[in-house]
Write a protein that holds these residues in place. Structure first.
Motif, PDB file in Angstrom:
ATOM      1  N   ALA A 111     -25.376  31.883 -33.952  1.00 30.46           N
ATOM      2  CA  ALA A 111     -26.461  32.417 -33.122  1.00 30.46           C
ATOM      3  C   ALA A 111     -26.945  33.752 -33.653  1.00 30.46           C
ATOM      4  O   ALA A 111     -28.154  34.026 -33.680  1.00 30.46           O
ATOM      5  CB  ALA A 111     -25.988  32.544 -31.679  1.00 30.46           C
ATOM      6  N   ALA A 112     -26.017  34.586 -34.094  1.00 29.35           N
ATOM      7  CA  ALA A 112     -26.395  35.902 -34.616  1.00 29.35           C
ATOM      8  C   ALA A 112     -27.193  35.780 -35.915  1.00 29.35           C
ATOM      9  O   ALA A 112     -28.106  36.582 -36.169  1.00 29.35           O
ATOM     10  CB  ALA A 112     -25.155  36.759 -34.840  1.00 29.35           C
ATOM     11  N   ALA A 113     -26.881  34.764 -36.739  1.00 31.26           N
ATOM     12  CA  ALA A 113     -27.663  34.556 -37.962  1.00 31.26           C
ATOM     13  C   ALA A 113     -29.093  34.164 -37.629  1.00 31.26           C
ATOM     14  O   ALA A 113     -30.048  34.618 -38.290  1.00 31.26           O
ATOM     15  CB  ALA A 113     -27.004  33.476 -38.821  1.00 31.26           C
ATOM     16  N   SER A 114     -29.265  33.332 -36.604  1.00 26.39           N
ATOM     17  CA  SER A 114     -30.620  32.979 -36.167  1.00 26.39           C
ATOM     18  C   SER A 114     -31.352  34.205 -35.622  1.00 26.39           C
ATOM     19  O   SER A 114     -32.552  34.388 -35.868  1.00 26.39           O
ATOM     20  CB  SER A 114     -30.569  31.886 -35.101  1.00 26.39           C
ATOM     21  N   ALA A 115     -30.638  35.038 -34.877  1.00 24.95           N
ATOM     22  CA  ALA A 115     -31.249  36.257 -34.348  1.00 24.95           C
ATOM     23  C   ALA A 115     -31.592  37.223 -35.473  1.00 24.95           C
ATOM     24  O   ALA A 115     -32.634  37.891 -35.437  1.00 24.95           O
ATOM     25  CB  ALA A 115     -30.305  36.920 -33.351  1.00 24.95           C
ATOM     26  N   LEU A 116     -30.726  37.298 -36.482  1.00 33.33           N
ATOM     27  CA  LEU A 116     -31.020  38.131 -37.650  1.00 33.33           C
ATOM     28  C   LEU A 116     -32.309  37.661 -38.310  1.00 33.33           C
ATOM     29  O   LEU A 116     -33.192  38.473 -38.630  1.00 33.33           O
ATOM     30  CB  LEU A 116     -29.856  38.067 -38.635  1.00 33.33           C
ATOM     31  N   ALA A 117     -32.448  36.343 -38.505  1.00 31.70           N
ATOM     32  CA  ALA A 117     -33.678  35.812 -39.079  1.00 31.70           C
ATOM     33  C   ALA A 117     -34.874  36.117 -38.190  1.00 31.70           C
ATOM     34  O   ALA A 117     -35.944  36.529 -38.672  1.00 31.70           O
ATOM     35  CB  ALA A 117     -33.553  34.304 -39.287  1.00 31.70           C
ATOM     36  N   ALA A 118     -34.710  35.957 -36.886  1.00 30.90           N
ATOM     37  CA  ALA A 118     -35.810  36.211 -35.951  1.00 30.90           C
ATOM     38  C   ALA A 118     -36.247  37.662 -35.966  1.00 30.90           C
ATOM     39  O   ALA A 118     -37.413  37.972 -35.707  1.00 30.90           O
ATOM     40  CB  ALA A 118     -35.399  35.803 -34.540  1.00 30.90           C
ATOM     41  N   SER A 119     -35.333  38.567 -36.282  1.00 31.13           N
ATOM     42  CA  SER A 119     -35.704  39.985 -36.334  1.00 31.13           C
ATOM     43  C   SER A 119     -36.704  40.267 -37.449  1.00 31.13           C
ATOM     44  O   SER A 119     -37.415  41.276 -37.419  1.00 31.13           O
ATOM     45  CB  SER A 119     -34.453  40.858 -36.500  1.00 31.13           C
ATOM     46  N   TYR A 120     -36.786  39.362 -38.419  1.00 28.66           N
ATOM     47  CA  TYR A 120     -37.775  39.471 -39.495  1.00 28.66           C
ATOM     48  C   TYR A 120     -38.947  38.505 -39.311  1.00 28.66           C
ATOM     49  O   TYR A 120     -40.053  38.773 -39.815  1.00 28.66           O
ATOM     50  CB  TYR A 120     -37.126  39.170 -40.854  1.00 28.66           C
ATOM     51  N   ALA A 270     -38.114  32.720 -48.633  1.00 26.87           N
ATOM     52  CA  ALA A 270     -37.006  33.673 -48.758  1.00 26.87           C
ATOM     53  C   ALA A 270     -35.809  33.143 -48.009  1.00 26.87           C
ATOM     54  O   ALA A 270     -35.906  32.247 -47.166  1.00 26.87           O
ATOM     55  CB  ALA A 270     -37.415  35.039 -48.209  1.00 26.87           C
ATOM     56  N   ASP A 271     -34.638  33.731 -48.316  1.00 30.16           N
ATOM     57  CA  ASP A 271     -33.448  33.482 -47.514  1.00 30.16           C
ATOM     58  C   ASP A 271     -32.977  34.812 -46.926  1.00 30.16           C
ATOM     59  O   ASP A 271     -33.642  35.837 -47.073  1.00 30.16           O
ATOM     60  CB  ASP A 271     -32.362  32.786 -48.340  1.00 30.16           C
ATOM     61  N   LEU A 272     -31.843  34.777 -46.234  1.00 28.17           N
ATOM     62  CA  LEU A 272     -31.379  35.993 -45.561  1.00 28.17           C
ATOM     63  C   LEU A 272     -30.981  37.087 -46.540  1.00 28.17           C
ATOM     64  O   LEU A 272     -31.043  38.274 -46.207  1.00 28.17           O
ATOM     65  CB  LEU A 272     -30.222  35.664 -44.619  1.00 28.17           C
ATOM     66  N   PHE A 273     -30.576  36.726 -47.746  1.00 30.76           N
ATOM     67  CA  PHE A 273     -30.306  37.743 -48.762  1.00 30.76           C
ATOM     68  C   PHE A 273     -31.590  38.492 -49.101  1.00 30.76           C
ATOM     69  O   PHE A 273     -31.609  39.725 -49.207  1.00 30.76           O
ATOM     70  CB  PHE A 273     -29.715  37.103 -50.016  1.00 30.76           C
ATOM     71  N   ASP A 274     -32.690  37.748 -49.284  1.00 29.75           N
ATOM     72  CA  ASP A 274     -33.980  38.361 -49.615  1.00 29.75           C
ATOM     73  C   ASP A 274     -34.500  39.225 -48.463  1.00 29.75           C
ATOM     74  O   ASP A 274     -35.018  40.327 -48.679  1.00 29.75           O
ATOM     75  CB  ASP A 274     -35.022  37.281 -49.923  1.00 29.75           C
ATOM     76  N   LEU A 275     -34.367  38.723 -47.240  1.00 36.22           N
ATOM     77  CA  LEU A 275     -34.904  39.440 -46.085  1.00 36.22           C
ATOM     78  C   LEU A 275     -34.143  40.736 -45.824  1.00 36.22           C
ATOM     79  O   LEU A 275     -34.744  41.790 -45.595  1.00 36.22           O
ATOM     80  CB  LEU A 275     -34.860  38.537 -44.846  1.00 36.22           C
ATOM     81  N   THR A 276     -32.814  40.672 -45.870  1.00 33.82           N
ATOM     82  CA  THR A 276     -32.031  41.872 -45.560  1.00 33.82           C
ATOM     83  C   THR A 276     -32.112  42.923 -46.660  1.00 33.82           C
ATOM     84  O   THR A 276     -31.987  44.119 -46.388  1.00 33.82           O
ATOM     85  CB  THR A 276     -30.551  41.517 -45.313  1.00 33.82           C
ATOM     86  N   SER A 277     -32.347  42.489 -47.884  1.00 34.39           N
ATOM     87  CA  SER A 277     -32.446  43.441 -48.998  1.00 34.39           C
ATOM     88  C   SER A 277     -33.843  44.025 -49.150  1.00 34.39           C
ATOM     89  O   SER A 277     -34.056  44.940 -49.958  1.00 34.39           O
ATOM     90  CB  SER A 277     -32.055  42.752 -50.313  1.00 34.39           C
ATOM     91  N   GLY A 278     -34.810  43.496 -48.395  1.00 36.24           N
ATOM     92  CA  GLY A 278     -36.179  43.984 -48.489  1.00 36.24           C
ATOM     93  C   GLY A 278     -36.994  43.340 -49.590  1.00 36.24           C
ATOM     94  O   GLY A 278     -38.136  43.746 -49.833  1.00 36.24           O
ATOM     95  N   GLN A 279     -36.437  42.310 -50.241  1.00 38.78           N
ATOM     96  CA  GLN A 279     -37.201  41.627 -51.285  1.00 38.78           C
ATOM     97  C   GLN A 279     -38.346  40.813 -50.708  1.00 38.78           C
ATOM     98  O   GLN A 279     -39.289  40.465 -51.420  1.00 38.78           O
ATOM     99  CB  GLN A 279     -36.278  40.731 -52.109  1.00 38.78           C
ATOM    100  N   HIS A 280     -38.248  40.466 -49.419  1.00 36.78           N
ATOM    101  CA  HIS A 280     -39.341  39.786 -48.719  1.00 36.78           C
ATOM    102  C   HIS A 280     -39.465  40.417 -47.341  1.00 36.78           C
ATOM    103  O   HIS A 280     -38.457  40.688 -46.681  1.00 36.78           O
ATOM    104  CB  HIS A 280     -39.062  38.292 -48.602  1.00 36.78           C
ATOM    105  N   ILE A 281     -40.696  40.639 -46.900  1.00 39.83           N
ATOM    106  CA  ILE A 281     -40.901  41.351 -45.634  1.00 39.83           C
ATOM    107  C   ILE A 281     -40.712  40.467 -44.416  1.00 39.83           C
ATOM    108  O   ILE A 281     -40.598  40.950 -43.292  1.00 39.83           O
ATOM    109  CB  ILE A 281     -42.300  41.990 -45.573  1.00 39.83           C
ATOM    110  N   GLY A 282     -40.685  39.136 -44.624  1.00 38.08           N
ATOM    111  CA  GLY A 282     -40.600  38.237 -43.481  1.00 38.08           C
ATOM    112  C   GLY A 282     -41.985  37.841 -43.010  1.00 38.08           C
ATOM    113  O   GLY A 282     -42.854  37.481 -43.813  1.00 38.08           O
TER     114      GLY A 282
END
Length: 314
Positions: A111-120, A270-282
């Protein structure tokens, strides 16, 4: 070696803290080999069960492995489909530190991974959540999305209306107004975020129902022959995944469109690695429809297990 219960896991892993822990973990140097995925035949024409072994380690800090079974027909016996154990070791000495109840750990980190994705990927003003599915993940997903977006209204659809009603009552009692529905199309059309956690083998959410600005979160359908959304949902959306190696091999919502040419590998933004590192803005606009497919990753388990260990043992 300590035995950490589901109740202790739930107390330790509040969603704001867990989402932050996952955000940092996806930017870290945690090593994650490909997980072992073994399908096991069942007698009497019953659906196959699955055995998963998911190792991960952070050099000098922690080593962990999750052992999980997924039995799709367990609902008939009033048992959860997902069962397992997480074993946490000291990363320097290899000493076993804890057995951690894995159902609660898995539900919360998923659930937290989905929420992490949703934050972007979800609009910052998202207030209406439609939950497709009534299983063990459903309340966790509702709580997790509510930790990153100002959810004020929840609509719940399930194959069993009585279960949807019971879950709506549970969510309402926790402070967020919720209602059950039999009309999935209307529930999808009216939502800001649609979160799906089912064992469906056929698409439930149709792309024709999706509206500009929505975020579609697909968590169930964990095998290559299972789907929660149809091809049109892919065609109308910007596609994101938790990890490219996992999502492109394990979940039918990505695997099937790739195999038929509806989706190309280059179409995955993108994947979560890209989103959290700022390589993709979401999310790139208020009108963009975002599509996120999660199949789970051992990095998430290790990060969650470390947080549990810190909070239980100080």
């Amino acid at each position: 070696m300590q035995n950490i219960t589901a109740e202790q896991v739930a107390q330790a892993l509040d969603y704001p803290s867990l989402v932050d822990a996952l955000r940092e973990a996806f930017k870290s140097n945690i090593t994650v080999p490909m997980r072992h995925h073994h399908d096991m035949e069942q007698p009497g024409g019953r659906r196959e069960s699955t055995l998963l072994l998911m190792p991960a380690w952070e050099s000098g800090k922690a080593v962990g492995v999750k052992l999980v079974t997924v039995s799709p027909e367990n609902g008939e016996k009033n048992l959860p489909a997902i069962q397992g154990i997480y074993i946490l070791f000291d990363g320097e000495t290899g000493t076993p530190k804890a057995f951690i109840e894995a159902k609660a750990l898995t539900a919360r980190r998923t659930a937290a991974a989905s929420a992490l994705a949703a934050s972007y990927l979800a609009r910052s003003n998202s207030q209406k959540l439609t939950m497709v599915g009534t299983g063990v993940l459903a309340p966790s997903l509702i709580q997790a999305h509510s930790a990153v977006r100002p959810i004020k209204e929840v609509t719940i659809w399930g194959r069993d209306l009585d279960k949807a009603i019971a879950l709506a009552q549970e969510i309402t009692a926790s402070g967020t107004p919720a209602q059950a529905t039999e009309n999935l199309e209307a529930a999808v059309i009216s939502a800001d975020i649609i979160s799906c956690a089912t064992l469906s083998q056929q698409p439930l959410v149709k792309g024709a129902w999706l509206q500009p600005g929505q975020h579609l979160d697909l968590v169930g359908a964990y095998r290559p022959d299972m789907r929660e959304a149809d091809d049109d949902a892919i065609r109308y959306s910007s596609v994101f995944v938790d990890t490219r190696p996992g999502a492109t091999k394990e979940g039918g919502d990505i695997v099937i469109p790739l195999s038929t040419g509806v989706l190309d590998l280059a179409d995955i933004k993108a994947d979560l690695f890209d989103l959290t590192s700022g390589q993709h803005i979401g999310r790139s606009s208020e009108e963009e429809i975002t599509y996120f497919k999660s199949v789970g990753h051992a990095l998430e388990d290790l990060a969650a297990a470390q947080l549990v260990d810190q909070r239980v043992n100080g």
